[in-house]
Design a protein around this motif. Structure first.
Motif, PDB file in Angstrom:
ATOM      1  N   VAL A 213       0.710  -1.370  -0.333  1.00 38.44           N
ATOM      2  CA  VAL A 213       0.212   0.217  -0.269  1.00 38.44           C
ATOM      3  C   VAL A 213       1.074   1.174   0.198  1.00 38.44           C
ATOM      4  CG1 VAL A 213      -1.580  -0.570   1.043  1.00 38.44           C
ATOM      5  CG2 VAL A 213      -0.592  -0.231   3.126  1.00 38.44           C
ATOM      6  N   ARG A 214       0.630   2.972  -0.430  1.00 38.13           N
ATOM      7  CA  ARG A 214       1.036   3.686  -0.087  1.00 38.13           C
ATOM      8  C   ARG A 214       0.520   4.897   0.186  1.00 38.13           C
ATOM      9  NH1 ARG A 214      -0.448   1.602  -5.158  1.00 38.13           N
ATOM     10  NH2 ARG A 214      -1.576   2.942  -6.189  1.00 38.13           N
ATOM     11  N   VAL A 215       0.709   5.623   0.585  1.00 42.57           N
ATOM     12  CA  VAL A 215       0.409   7.107   0.978  1.00 42.57           C
ATOM     13  C   VAL A 215      -0.112   7.626  -0.346  1.00 42.57           C
ATOM     14  CG1 VAL A 215      -0.211   8.658   2.830  1.00 42.57           C
ATOM     15  CG2 VAL A 215       1.000   7.094   3.532  1.00 42.57           C
ATOM     16  N   GLU A 216      -0.705   9.201   0.002  1.00 40.16           N
ATOM     17  CA  GLU A 216      -1.296   9.302  -1.233  1.00 40.16           C
ATOM     18  C   GLU A 216      -2.535  10.293  -0.973  1.00 40.16           C
ATOM     19  OE1 GLU A 216      -2.845   7.410  -4.616  1.00 40.16           O
ATOM     20  OE2 GLU A 216      -0.016   7.129  -5.718  1.00 40.16           O
ATOM     21  N   HIS A 217      -2.415  11.491  -1.032  1.00 39.07           N
ATOM     22  CA  HIS A 217      -3.185  12.719  -0.755  1.00 39.07           C
ATOM     23  C   HIS A 217      -3.663  12.326   0.689  1.00 39.07           C
ATOM     24  CE1 HIS A 217      -2.730  13.430  -4.867  1.00 39.07           C
ATOM     25  NE2 HIS A 217      -3.358  12.613  -5.272  1.00 39.07           N
ATOM     26  N   GLY A 218      -3.252  12.016   1.656  1.00 38.52           N
ATOM     27  CA  GLY A 218      -3.586  11.858   3.087  1.00 38.52           C
ATOM     28  C   GLY A 218      -4.452  10.279   3.390  1.00 38.52           C
ATOM     29  N   GLU A 219      -4.393   9.717   2.403  1.00 36.88           N
ATOM     30  CA  GLU A 219      -4.825   8.266   2.115  1.00 36.88           C
ATOM     31  C   GLU A 219      -3.991   7.496   2.127  1.00 36.88           C
ATOM     32  OE1 GLU A 219      -7.268   6.249   3.796  1.00 36.88           O
ATOM     33  OE2 GLU A 219      -8.417   7.984   4.272  1.00 36.88           O
ATOM     34  N   ILE A 220      -4.774   5.707   2.598  1.00 35.20           N
ATOM     35  CA  ILE A 220      -4.173   5.134   1.865  1.00 35.20           C
ATOM     36  C   ILE A 220      -4.654   4.740   1.135  1.00 35.20           C
ATOM     37  CG2 ILE A 220      -3.129   2.811   2.727  1.00 35.20           C
ATOM     38  CD1 ILE A 220      -2.843   3.133   5.555  1.00 35.20           C
ATOM     39  N   LEU A 254      -2.079   5.654  15.357  1.00 35.24           N
ATOM     40  CA  LEU A 254      -1.377   4.664  14.316  1.00 35.24           C
ATOM     41  C   LEU A 254      -2.404   3.453  13.651  1.00 35.24           C
ATOM     42  CD1 LEU A 254       1.697   4.021  17.542  1.00 35.24           C
ATOM     43  CD2 LEU A 254       1.430   6.009  15.881  1.00 35.24           C
ATOM     44  N   LEU A 255      -1.778   3.502  12.655  1.00 35.52           N
ATOM     45  CA  LEU A 255      -2.202   2.254  11.473  1.00 35.52           C
ATOM     46  C   LEU A 255      -1.058   1.608  11.396  1.00 35.52           C
ATOM     47  CD1 LEU A 255      -4.238   3.794   8.641  1.00 35.52           C
ATOM     48  CD2 LEU A 255      -5.410   2.181   9.829  1.00 35.52           C
ATOM     49  N   VAL A 256      -1.289   0.379  12.317  1.00 36.85           N
ATOM     50  CA  VAL A 256      -0.319  -0.707  11.845  1.00 36.85           C
ATOM     51  C   VAL A 256      -0.253  -1.990  10.517  1.00 36.85           C
ATOM     52  CG1 VAL A 256       1.571  -2.372  13.556  1.00 36.85           C
ATOM     53  CG2 VAL A 256       0.552  -0.605  14.217  1.00 36.85           C
ATOM     54  N   VAL A 257       0.641  -1.999   9.937  1.00 34.57           N
ATOM     55  CA  VAL A 257       0.869  -2.723   9.148  1.00 34.57           C
ATOM     56  C   VAL A 257       1.676  -3.401   8.671  1.00 34.57           C
ATOM     57  CG1 VAL A 257      -0.515  -1.090   6.885  1.00 34.57           C
ATOM     58  CG2 VAL A 257       1.596  -1.195   7.250  1.00 34.57           C
ATOM     59  N   ASP A 263       7.938   0.261   2.469  1.00 34.35           N
ATOM     60  CA  ASP A 263       9.310   0.697   2.332  1.00 34.35           C
ATOM     61  C   ASP A 263       9.267   0.887   3.659  1.00 34.35           C
ATOM     62  OD1 ASP A 263       8.538  -0.904  -0.039  1.00 34.35           O
ATOM     63  OD2 ASP A 263       8.518   0.608  -1.405  1.00 34.35           O
ATOM     64  N   GLU A 264       9.063   1.911   4.193  1.00 36.08           N
ATOM     65  CA  GLU A 264       8.794   2.123   5.892  1.00 36.08           C
ATOM     66  C   GLU A 264       8.820   2.788   6.350  1.00 36.08           C
ATOM     67  OE1 GLU A 264       9.691   6.730   4.195  1.00 36.08           O
ATOM     68  OE2 GLU A 264       9.341   6.119   2.387  1.00 36.08           O
ATOM     69  N   ASP A 265       9.490   3.013   7.853  1.00 38.08           N
ATOM     70  CA  ASP A 265       9.144   2.317   9.119  1.00 38.08           C
ATOM     71  C   ASP A 265       7.846   2.572   9.331  1.00 38.08           C
ATOM     72  OD1 ASP A 265      11.306  -0.210   9.019  1.00 38.08           O
ATOM     73  OD2 ASP A 265      11.935   0.899  10.556  1.00 38.08           O
ATOM     74  N   VAL A 266       8.418   4.040   9.292  1.00 40.01           N
ATOM     75  CA  VAL A 266       6.828   4.544   9.227  1.00 40.01           C
ATOM     76  C   VAL A 266       6.804   5.873   8.434  1.00 40.01           C
ATOM     77  CG1 VAL A 266       6.528   6.983  11.108  1.00 40.01           C
ATOM     78  CG2 VAL A 266       7.731   5.054  12.620  1.00 40.01           C
ATOM     79  N   GLN A 267       5.301   6.455   8.370  1.00 42.22           N
ATOM     80  CA  GLN A 267       5.033   7.221   7.130  1.00 42.22           C
ATOM     81  C   GLN A 267       4.230   8.341   7.698  1.00 42.22           C
ATOM     82  OE1 GLN A 267       4.515   6.297   2.617  1.00 42.22           O
ATOM     83  NE2 GLN A 267       5.105   4.051   3.612  1.00 42.22           N
ATOM     84  N   VAL A 268       4.574   9.590   7.441  1.00 43.20           N
ATOM     85  CA  VAL A 268       3.353  10.127   8.035  1.00 43.20           C
ATOM     86  C   VAL A 268       1.856  10.776   7.284  1.00 43.20           C
ATOM     87  CG1 VAL A 268       2.866  13.242   9.262  1.00 43.20           C
ATOM     88  CG2 VAL A 268       5.319  11.581   9.599  1.00 43.20           C
ATOM     89  N   VAL A 269       1.310  10.614   7.433  1.00 47.12           N
ATOM     90  CA  VAL A 269      -0.146  11.114   6.915  1.00 47.12           C
ATOM     91  C   VAL A 269       0.025  12.594   7.386  1.00 47.12           C
ATOM     92  CG1 VAL A 269      -2.613  10.059   6.091  1.00 47.12           C
ATOM     93  CG2 VAL A 269      -0.892   8.423   6.662  1.00 47.12           C
ATOM     94  N   GLY A 270      -0.503  13.293   6.520  1.00 49.22           N
ATOM     95  CA  GLY A 270      -1.107  14.812   6.889  1.00 49.22           C
ATOM     96  C   GLY A 270       0.735  15.739   6.760  1.00 49.22           C
ATOM     97  N   SER A 271      -0.124  16.696   7.881  1.00 45.80           N
ATOM     98  CA  SER A 271       1.288  17.624   8.285  1.00 45.80           C
ATOM     99  C   SER A 271       1.895  17.341   9.101  1.00 45.80           C
ATOM    100  CB  SER A 271       0.625  18.980   8.611  1.00 45.80           C
ATOM    101  OG  SER A 271       1.763  19.850   9.389  1.00 45.80           O
ATOM    102  N   PRO A 272       3.668  16.893   8.499  1.00 44.58           N
ATOM    103  CA  PRO A 272       4.803  16.860   9.412  1.00 44.58           C
ATOM    104  C   PRO A 272       4.514  17.270  10.482  1.00 44.58           C
ATOM    105  CG  PRO A 272       5.115  16.928   7.459  1.00 44.58           C
ATOM    106  CD  PRO A 272       4.571  17.244   8.203  1.00 44.58           C
ATOM    107  N   ARG A 273       4.010  18.417  11.600  1.00 43.95           N
ATOM    108  CA  ARG A 273       3.776  19.532  12.269  1.00 43.95           C
ATOM    109  C   ARG A 273       2.628  18.405  13.885  1.00 43.95           C
ATOM    110  NH1 ARG A 273       6.778  23.997  13.191  1.00 43.95           N
ATOM    111  NH2 ARG A 273       5.151  24.364  14.351  1.00 43.95           N
ATOM    112  N   LYS A 274       1.580  18.117  12.720  1.00 46.07           N
ATOM    113  CA  LYS A 274       0.089  17.870  13.365  1.00 46.07           C
ATOM    114  C   LYS A 274      -0.021  16.561  12.413  1.00 46.07           C
ATOM    115  CE  LYS A 274      -3.922  19.377  15.572  1.00 46.07           C
ATOM    116  NZ  LYS A 274      -4.630  20.243  15.761  1.00 46.07           N
ATOM    117  N   PRO A 275       0.196  15.777  12.569  1.00 49.61           N
ATOM    118  CA  PRO A 275      -0.189  14.405  12.169  1.00 49.61           C
ATOM    119  C   PRO A 275      -1.792  14.024  12.158  1.00 49.61           C
ATOM    120  CG  PRO A 275       2.218  13.664  12.325  1.00 49.61           C
ATOM    121  CD  PRO A 275       1.625  14.935  12.949  1.00 49.61           C
ATOM    122  N   THR A 276      -2.439  13.452  10.597  1.00 54.45           N
ATOM    123  CA  THR A 276      -3.505  12.749  10.959  1.00 54.45           C
ATOM    124  C   THR A 276      -3.294  11.542  11.748  1.00 54.45           C
ATOM    125  OG1 THR A 276      -3.878  13.786   8.905  1.00 54.45           O
ATOM    126  CG2 THR A 276      -5.440  12.364   9.779  1.00 54.45           C
TER     127      THR A 276
END
Length: 315
Positions: A213-220, A254-257, A263-276
């Protein structure tokens, strides 16, 4: 391809029915290998899946073993004879059945609720309807039966296994951690886990789509997500429902997959300062819960724990 029931079966990867004869299977493999070969413009990940599928069912002996519910045996990697690698996988009933209670005396996290319980109930009901309400099921976790089920039913079992895997990781974090499983989120369904650590209170969903899966436009997004499925939005809504019920705020979501999904241990969804939310590989969950990605400050663990104990409801 892993041993998750949500994964595509070798037959699904090659695009044939499990009843295909050997010649049809061979033609399907050659077509899939040609279409996915990186040198011909194909996708390397897809090509690897095709090779593993062929290794599992490409010979009569391997196919008989797979169809009988066994994956025993050494398999040569897609890299060929030079530098090839082998693997061994024994997927049996114990891989899918509910985990046995642990009896060792090591200090464990405080745990409330039944991880994976509701997901297993939904899976067993769907499996029963698929088999036929009048037909007996001797063993609902028989690997051969599960592999023959439609993928959406296999995914229900994969979700239960994912929730149990998260519960196992959290349980090893010690008595300073408390976790609640299968929290009632009202009209939003349920929240898989609420994990309280000195770093904060985390709303956690555990999920396995059986594919990357991938993160795109604030969603998986991903090819195996159901139409209209929006995992991040669903997590946010469930967490908000639990917050409203308990009047305790979550530090993060957290969404645990599975590790193979991203491909990465942690991916931020949304703003890095205030992640969704954070999308977290299963192997990195302990690191995240220990506060590596926590906002500044901490929570009053005793106050939050008491509040949740008084107000939380389970499905």
């Amino acid at each position: 391809m892993t041993d998750s029931p949500a994964d595509a079966t070798p037959y699904e990867v090659l695009g044939v029915q499990a009843t295909a004869d050997d010649d049809e299977l061979r033609r399907a493999y050659r077509r899939a290998a040609r279409e996915s070969h990186p040198d011909l413009g194909g996708d390397a990940r897809r090509f690897r899946q095709v090779q593993i599928a062929w290794e599992r069912i490409g010979t009569p002996a391997a196919r008989r073993a797979y169809d009988a519910g066994s994956q025993r045996g050494s398999q040569q990697s897609a890299s060929g004879p030079s530098g090839s690698s082998t693997w061994r996988s024994d997927t049996g009933r114990d891989a899918y059945a509910p985990p046995a209670a642990r009896r060792d005396a090591r200090p464990r996290a405080r745990s409330h609720g039944h991880p994976g319980g509701r997901s297993r109930e939904v899976f067993l009901q769907a499996e029963r309807e698929w088999v036929g309400l009048g037909d007996p099921i001797e063993d609902p976790y028989d690997p051969t039966l599960i592999r023959s089920a439609p993928r959406h039913i296999r995914r229900l079992l994969a979700e239960a296994l994912a929730e149990e895997a998260t519960a196992s990781i959290v349980s090893e974090m010690g008595i300073g951690v408390t976790v609640w499983h299968d929290l009632d989120a009202g009209a939003e369904g349920k929240l898989d886990h609420a994990v309280l650590t000195p770093s904060g209170l985390w709303a956690v969903e555990s999920i396995d789509w059986g594919a990357p899966v991938r993160v795109e436009h604030g969603e998986i997004t991903g090819e195996t997500l159901a139409p209209g499925e929006r995992p991040v939005k669903e997590l946010v809504r469930a967490a908000r429902a639990v917050q409203k019920q308990t009047r305790v705020r979550f530090t993060g979501r957290l969404l645990v997959v599975p590790d193979s999904a991203v491909d990465e241990d942690v991916q931020v969804v949304g703003s890095p300062r205030k992640p969704t939310a954070l999308v977290v590989r299963r192997s990195a969950l302990g690191q995240v819960l220990n506060g590596v990605f926590s906002p500044e400050g901490s929570v009053d663990v005793f106050e939050v724990r008491d509040r949740l104990q008084q107000t939380v409801r389970f499905v």
